[in-house]
Design a protein around this motif. Sequence first.
Motif, PDB file in Angstrom:
ATOM      1  N   UNK A   1       0.829  -1.201   0.000  1.00  0.00           N
ATOM      2  CA  UNK A   1       0.000   0.000   0.000  1.00  0.00           C
ATOM      3  C   UNK A   1       0.869   1.259   0.000  1.00  0.00           C
ATOM      4  N   UNK A   2       1.924   1.287   0.812  1.00  0.00           N
ATOM      5  CA  UNK A   2       2.831   2.435   0.833  1.00  0.00           C
ATOM      6  C   UNK A   2       3.500   2.619  -0.529  1.00  0.00           C
ATOM      7  N   UNK A   3       3.896   1.513  -1.146  1.00  0.00           N
ATOM      8  CA  UNK A   3       4.513   1.570  -2.469  1.00  0.00           C
ATOM      9  C   UNK A   3       3.524   2.108  -3.498  1.00  0.00           C
ATOM     10  N   UNK A   4       2.298   1.614  -3.445  1.00  0.00           N
ATOM     11  CA  UNK A   4       1.252   2.045  -4.363  1.00  0.00           C
ATOM     12  C   UNK A   4       0.964   3.539  -4.202  1.00  0.00           C
ATOM     13  N   UNK A   5       0.808   3.986  -2.966  1.00  0.00           N
ATOM     14  CA  UNK A   5       0.525   5.403  -2.698  1.00  0.00           C
ATOM     15  C   UNK A   5       1.680   6.277  -3.174  1.00  0.00           C
TER      16      UNK A   5
ATOM     17  N   UNK B   1     -13.238   3.774  -7.751  1.00  0.00           N
ATOM     18  CA  UNK B   1     -14.332   3.359  -6.880  1.00  0.00           C
ATOM     19  C   UNK B   1     -13.979   2.211  -5.944  1.00  0.00           C
ATOM     20  N   UNK B   2     -12.866   1.521  -6.218  1.00  0.00           N
ATOM     21  CA  UNK B   2     -12.548   0.335  -5.418  1.00  0.00           C
ATOM     22  C   UNK B   2     -11.269   0.442  -4.595  1.00  0.00           C
ATOM     23  N   UNK B   3     -10.429   1.409  -4.895  1.00  0.00           N
ATOM     24  CA  UNK B   3      -9.174   1.563  -4.159  1.00  0.00           C
ATOM     25  C   UNK B   3      -9.208   2.914  -3.442  1.00  0.00           C
ATOM     26  N   UNK B   4      -9.348   2.902  -2.117  1.00  0.00           N
ATOM     27  CA  UNK B   4      -9.502   4.158  -1.374  1.00  0.00           C
ATOM     28  C   UNK B   4      -8.374   5.173  -1.623  1.00  0.00           C
ATOM     29  N   UNK B   5      -7.144   4.691  -1.814  1.00  0.00           N
ATOM     30  CA  UNK B   5      -6.018   5.611  -2.050  1.00  0.00           C
ATOM     31  C   UNK B   5      -6.187   6.359  -3.369  1.00  0.00           C
TER      32      UNK B   5
END
Length: 195
Positions: free
Chosen positions: A58-62, A114-118
């Motif tokens: 998640x950190x990498x994605x953000x 719509x599906x990934x809050x970040x």
Amino acid sequence: MSTPAYSRLPVDERRRQLLDLGARLFASHSYDELSMAAIAREAGVSKALLYHYFPSKQDFFVATLQQGAEEIARRTEPDPELPPLEALAGSLDAFLGWIEENETAYRKLMESVGSVPEVKLLIDQIRDATSTRILDGLGAGEPPPPKLRAAARAWLWFVDGTILDWLEHKDMSRAEVRDFLVASLAGSLSAAGSP
């Protein structure tokens, strides 16, 4: 003497390389399709090294999303010397150029809003900043009149819908899309009472 199987890079350069890889991977795979092990393999680094830079997927994605948003912000910064609609046209043209270069990434981003809050949070932040930039360019005041605020914010949703249609049908030139979007904003602001 043998050459090591890996190369040691400066921290900033390694981080940038990992984020560039992340942009490519997340543009071609959904968030759930990728694991930190797969990302590390693609990067040619150990999973431990990847976790050193990014504590979680998640950190990498953000961080990957933020890097992309920063690039778009740099490319679309309006020219303060131009009248507001001309500056907007220049910014839109730069944005459409980025989309032409990164069509798959843009489509994936819009699909995941719509599906990934970040992604939703990032898009909301970009829309807030962009609508504020538009309203400031109009001298709308603080707080702006509700109809003007709504017109600017709603127009940004219209932009994404128009761009997705453009990408699907490919029957308008980039200049036609840009001019259509500028005119639609002018119409929306006029309907909201802007002079």
